[in-house]
Design a protein around this motif. Structure first.
Motif, mmCIF file in Angstrom:
data_model
loop_
_atom_site.group_PDB
_atom_site.id
_atom_site.type_symbol
_atom_site.label_atom_id
_atom_site.label_comp_id
_atom_site.label_asym_id
_atom_site.label_seq_id
_atom_site.Cartn_x
_atom_site.Cartn_y
_atom_site.Cartn_z
ATOM 1 N N ASP A 388 0.828 -1.203 0.000
ATOM 2 C CA ASP A 388 0.000 0.000 0.000
ATOM 3 C C ASP A 388 0.861 1.251 0.000
ATOM 4 O OD1 ASP A 388 -2.219 1.611 0.066
ATOM 5 O OD2 ASP A 388 -2.598 1.356 2.194
ATOM 6 N N MET A 389 1.881 1.260 0.843
ATOM 7 C CA MET A 389 2.739 2.439 0.918
ATOM 8 C C MET A 389 3.558 2.616 -0.355
ATOM 9 S SD MET A 389 4.056 2.294 4.865
ATOM 10 C CE MET A 389 5.156 3.695 4.601
ATOM 11 N N ALA A 390 4.005 1.518 -0.961
ATOM 12 C CA ALA A 390 4.808 1.620 -2.177
ATOM 13 C C ALA A 390 4.063 2.355 -3.271
ATOM 14 C CB ALA A 390 5.206 0.223 -2.653
ATOM 15 N N TYR A 391 2.761 2.152 -3.336
ATOM 16 C CA TYR A 391 1.952 2.866 -4.340
ATOM 17 C C TYR A 391 1.593 4.266 -3.849
ATOM 18 C CZ TYR A 391 -1.987 4.159 -7.294
ATOM 19 O OH TYR A 391 -2.834 4.828 -8.142
ATOM 20 N N SER A 392 1.052 4.338 -2.655
ATOM 21 C CA SER A 392 0.453 5.593 -2.187
ATOM 22 C C SER A 392 1.478 6.680 -1.916
ATOM 23 C CB SER A 392 -0.385 5.336 -0.928
ATOM 24 O OG SER A 392 -1.414 4.406 -1.195
ATOM 25 N N LEU A 393 2.698 6.289 -1.560
ATOM 26 C CA LEU A 393 3.719 7.301 -1.292
ATOM 27 C C LEU A 393 4.088 8.087 -2.540
ATOM 28 C CD1 LEU A 393 6.180 5.512 1.157
ATOM 29 C CD2 LEU A 393 4.463 7.232 1.692
ATOM 30 N N SER A 394 3.822 7.516 -3.714
ATOM 31 C CA SER A 394 4.155 8.200 -4.964
ATOM 32 C C SER A 394 2.977 8.987 -5.519
ATOM 33 C CB SER A 394 4.627 7.182 -6.002
ATOM 34 O OG SER A 394 3.595 6.260 -6.305
ATOM 35 N N TYR A 395 1.857 8.977 -4.802
ATOM 36 C CA TYR A 395 0.640 9.635 -5.284
ATOM 37 C C TYR A 395 0.461 10.920 -4.497
ATOM 38 C CZ TYR A 395 -4.099 9.793 -7.243
ATOM 39 O OH TYR A 395 -5.237 10.134 -7.936
ATOM 40 N N THR A 396 0.507 12.050 -5.176
ATOM 41 C CA THR A 396 0.597 13.342 -4.479
ATOM 42 C C THR A 396 -0.721 14.080 -4.362
ATOM 43 O OG1 THR A 396 1.187 14.439 -6.573
ATOM 44 C CG2 THR A 396 2.987 13.655 -5.185
ATOM 45 N N ILE A 397 -1.832 13.476 -4.776
ATOM 46 C CA ILE A 397 -3.116 14.151 -4.642
ATOM 47 C C ILE A 397 -3.435 14.347 -3.162
ATOM 48 C CG2 ILE A 397 -4.588 12.105 -4.578
ATOM 49 C CD1 ILE A 397 -6.469 13.615 -6.537
ATOM 50 N N GLU A 398 -4.172 15.382 -2.811
ATOM 51 C CA GLU A 398 -4.324 15.768 -1.416
ATOM 52 C C GLU A 398 -5.657 15.353 -0.784
ATOM 53 O OE1 GLU A 398 -3.788 19.961 -1.347
ATOM 54 O OE2 GLU A 398 -1.661 19.888 -1.787
ATOM 55 N N GLU A 399 -6.774 15.636 -1.455
ATOM 56 C CA GLU A 399 -8.052 15.643 -0.772
ATOM 57 C C GLU A 399 -8.427 14.311 -0.114
ATOM 58 O OE1 GLU A 399 -7.602 17.013 -3.703
ATOM 59 O OE2 GLU A 399 -8.240 19.106 -3.554
ATOM 60 N N ASP A 400 -8.279 13.188 -0.822
ATOM 61 C CA ASP A 400 -8.692 11.907 -0.265
ATOM 62 C C ASP A 400 -7.522 10.944 -0.139
ATOM 63 O OD1 ASP A 400 -8.303 11.603 -2.939
ATOM 64 O OD2 ASP A 400 -10.198 10.593 -3.355
ATOM 65 N N LYS A 401 -6.360 11.470 0.146
ATOM 66 C CA LYS A 401 -5.163 10.632 0.224
ATOM 67 C C LYS A 401 -5.290 9.596 1.332
ATOM 68 C CE LYS A 401 -1.013 9.353 -0.857
ATOM 69 N NZ LYS A 401 0.114 10.289 -0.941
ATOM 70 N N ASP A 402 -5.935 9.927 2.428
ATOM 71 C CA ASP A 402 -6.039 8.978 3.527
ATOM 72 C C ASP A 402 -6.770 7.710 3.117
ATOM 73 O OD1 ASP A 402 -8.396 10.381 3.203
ATOM 74 O OD2 ASP A 402 -8.876 10.458 5.333
ATOM 75 N N ALA A 403 -7.703 7.810 2.166
ATOM 76 C CA ALA A 403 -8.448 6.632 1.728
ATOM 77 C C ALA A 403 -7.545 5.621 1.042
ATOM 78 C CB ALA A 403 -9.580 7.044 0.794
ATOM 79 N N TYR A 404 -6.490 6.090 0.395
ATOM 80 C CA TYR A 404 -5.571 5.175 -0.276
ATOM 81 C C TYR A 404 -4.773 4.339 0.721
ATOM 82 C CZ TYR A 404 -6.471 7.274 -4.809
ATOM 83 O OH TYR A 404 -7.078 7.681 -5.976
ATOM 84 N N TYR A 405 -4.703 4.792 1.957
ATOM 85 C CA TYR A 405 -3.986 4.050 2.988
ATOM 86 C C TYR A 405 -4.897 3.110 3.782
ATOM 87 C CZ TYR A 405 0.035 7.142 2.277
ATOM 88 O OH TYR A 405 1.107 7.814 1.738
#
Length: 720
Positions: A388-405
């Motif tokens: 999860d972190m390997a993907y999400s750490l490279s994704y810089t969008i802000e509003e719903d970033k917590d959902a990716y984790y």
């Protein structure tokens, strides 16, 4: 050496040769289901009480419009969510937004209950495997009797202790999930992530149940290396559900696949991955995926109100599903350090400020416990978090970033459950076995959920969340009939779509998002929604669309050819100018303050607007005037329920604090400056004070206020 090889073979097969220690009588299914049902009821009541009363910010408005009208939402389209949300919108209770919010609440409550079941499966399987391995290490009859004496309950209190070691961590984990900051926040609004979480947890439950059944069957038969196919219906059900789940938010679902593979490997060994069984599972999953994504071209063919991407051709469908337009938000190296700190902050936030210290201790204890006693669970947790972190750490969008984790948060809550299991075992081993000692132990398991509930209440309680509706109403309150409103703020456009297309209010206002105009499907929407606007600038529209279609099919060619890039930019600017020029002939034109932020796309348009027109602040927008005369800005009459009155709480990185509140304060400052320039310092002072009331730390408002106060004092001293 022989013993090590034997143990490695048993671990590779994920099996044991002895009977499971945890029998159905030890932890009855009805008790596990009772705990899951209790979690569902408690969490659903909480979510319903804290449900948002109307549309909210970010994607809520767009998703409601797409669901209500069976349209196509932004990539990847979320077809399964839209179908279920549409069914929820048909329930004749409350407004359309509340109906779809309630669907999110139900999905989240079910997800929390499913985590309870997942934890129960993990804990029961851990006890079974641990007891079986203990027996396997004892070769003599005397040692076997001793092992049975230490694992089987010898009294009523022993049985109660064994049940508590499973039920309390399972119940507590479900409640922690329900009260966690991220899941709770999405349970009260229209969003896809609660359904996504529910489906992921059901998949894990099915795979874990499949694993436990195989372990128990092998223990009964003593056939450690023989494939057991009797329970593959659970595996295939999980595969079908995995394909369907990809029709919600495929990124976070796909990131759980390596963790699922770990469970399968530890259960059936490497042979499974070259067997026909994995092929059957893959075919079933792909068939389910294909079936659910068939929705996209079928919905697009109906020409719905919202038809994002118009996914009817294979190229358009693939671009939509893969989220091609969002690939610009990836940055593999430059932002990883910052994003890692962001993940740490978001993870710490899940349990609230008071629950975090205890939660962190339990996570560490749980990881240590699983590494020692439940190695499969340990690797499942590690792989879920890392992937999860390997993907999400490279994704810089802000509003719903917590959902990716969310997959990582689920894994950490599982670790908390095992940490609590270790704590309970430690306590029960040192307490006298009596009911009076079991009660406080049981209550101790509810401490962390209670801390999470108390810590997150102020942030996740959206019972009085009128932010988005007030935002739109404040804008529309000053916009005259049939006006053109240019913006590029998704926090305006998304709830504006809901206001127009669902509530059917102020359909006379032509709200155009310049950011979306680089999509041909949005031009089609504008043609359907505002035919007069498009007709008055038809030649400029046609010229831009010609270039836009070419760009959509091969954007790289425009980057390679600066001349082509200049042409499409020129036609875009010409179209925007035509909109303003032609509409001013029939009605007023307004722009939102974000258009003054010279982005690469709107830079030339912004400079043209500032040079050609006078921008007069009217509430939260500017009205364009062709002259330089003074035009009274009027009274703003802003409704700011929950924005800064203390009824709602927001983190510093919340979209309200980052994007909405600055519009209110910024436009009040602009109003004050306009009035001060017109030699009306008293009215300017009032505007600055309103801005400071919303944000006491706004330095620019304080500076402007001091200037106006000084000006008034100077005027009074020079007055005869």
């Amino acid at each position: 050496m022989a013993n090590d090889l034997h143990r490695n073979r048993r671990h590779a097969a994920g099996t044991s040769t002895a009977a499971p220690a945890t029998s159905p009588e030890l932890v009855p299914t009805r008790l596990v289901l009772f705990c899951a049902g209790a979690v569902f009821c408690v969490s659903l009541l909480l979510y319903v009480w804290t449900l948002a009363p109307t549309v909210t910010l970010i994607d809520s408005g767009e998703l409601i419009v797409a669901a209500r009208n069976l349209g196509v939402a932004h990539p990847p389209g979320f077809p399964l969510y839209l179908i279920l949300a549409h069914l929820a919108s048909l329930v004749p209770l409350g407004n359309i937004a509340v109906r779809i919010h309630f669907a999110s609440a139900v999905f989240a409550a079910l997800a929390s209950a499913m985590l309870t079941l997942v934890m129960a499966e993990l804990l029961i399987t851990t006890q079974s495997v641990a007891a079986a391995e203990d027996r396997g290490r004892n070769n003599s009859l005397r040692s076997a009797r001793k092992a049975r004496a230490t694992t089987a309950p010898a009294s009523l209190n022993d049985m109660a202790s064994s049940k508590l070691i499973v039920l309390i961590p399972a119940l507590a984990s479900g409640l922690v999930m329900a009260f966690s900051r991220t899941l709770w926040s999405y349970a009260t609004i229209a969003e896809v992530y609660t359904l996504n979480t529910l489906l992921v947890l059901i998949i894990f439950f099915l795979i874990l149940r499949w694993r436990r059944r195989i372990i128990e069957a092998r223990a009964r038969t003593g056939a450690a290396n023989v494939p057991i196919l009797d329970y593959d219906y659970l595996l295939y059900s999980a595969a079908v559900l995995f394909g369907l789940a990809l029709g919600v938010h495929h990124v976070t679902v796909g990131l759980t696949l390596p963790a699922l593979a770990v469970i399968v490997y530890r259960t059936q060994g490497p042979r499974f991955f070259v067997s026909a069984r994995i092929l059957y599972a893959a075919v079933l999953s792909f068939a389910a995926l294909l079936a659910v994504y068939t929705y996209l071209p079928l919905a697009a063919a109906r020409a719905p109100i919202l038809n994002w991407g118009d996914p009817r051709s294979l190229h358009a469908i693939w671009s939509h599903i893969t989220g091609k337009q969002y690939q610009v938000f990836f940055s593999l190296a430059s932002q990883s350090g910052t994003q890692l700190l962001e993940f740490g902050k978001l993870a710490a936030r899940q349990l609230g400020p008071w629950g975090f210290p205890l939660g962190a201790v339990l996570v560490i204890a749980g990881l240590a416990n699983t590494f020692k006693h439940a190695r499969t669970t340990f690797w499942m947790i590690i792989v879920m978090v890392v992937c999860d972190m390997a993907y999400s750490l490279s994704y810089t969008i802000e509003e719903d970033k917590d959902a990716y984790y969310l997959p990582a948060f689920i894994a950490l809550i599982v670790a908390i459950g095992f940490g609590l299991r270790w704590l309970l075992r430690y306590a029960l081993a040192r307490l006298p076995l009596a009911w009076r000692s079991l009660v406080p132990v049981a209550l101790a398991g509810l401490v962390l959920p209670a801390l999470a509930l108390a810590g997150n209440w102020a942030y996740d309680n959206r019972r009085h969340y009128w932010i988005a509706q007030d935002y739109i109403d404040n804008i529309l309150g000053v916009v005259e009939p049939n006006s053109l409103l240019l913006n590029q703020d998704w926090q305006v456009q998304s709830p504006m779509l809901y206001t127009r297309e669902v509530e059917q209010r102020r359909r006379d206002v032509k709200a155009v998002d310049l950011n979306l105009m680089n999509h041909s499907w949005y031009i089609d929407y504008l043609r359907a929604a505002y035919p007069d606007l498009m007709q008055r600038s038809r030649d400029k529209v046609d010229a831009f669309v010609t270039q836009l279609v070419l760009w959509e099919h091969d954007p790289a060619s425009f980057q390679r050819d600066p001349a082509r890039l200049r042409v499409i930019n020129f036609t875009f600017n010409e179209l925007c100018q035509a909109f303003v020029t032609n509409e001013l002939k029939v009605a007023p034109v307004y722009i939102t303050t974000d258009l003054l932020e010279r982005t690469p796309q709107n830079k030339e348009v912004t400079e043209w607007l500032i040079k050609k027109y006078q921008l007069v602040p009217r509430g939260l927008v500017f009205r364009l005037f062709e002259d330089q005369d003074y035009h009274a800005p009027g009274e703003p009459f802003l409704r700011t329920r929950g924005l800064a009155d203390g009824t709602l709480s927001f983190e510093k990185d919340d979209v309200v604090r980052l994007k909405v509140l600055p519009v209110y304060t910024g436009m009040l400052v602009n109003r004050g400056r306009y009035l001060a320039a017109a030699n009306q310092p008293a009215y300017a002072i009032e505007a600055y004070r309103q801005a400071l009331k919303l944000d006491p730390d706004l330095e620019v408002a304080r500076q402007e206020l001091d200037k106006s106060l000084d000006k008034m004092r100077d005027a009074e001293t020079t007055r005869p």
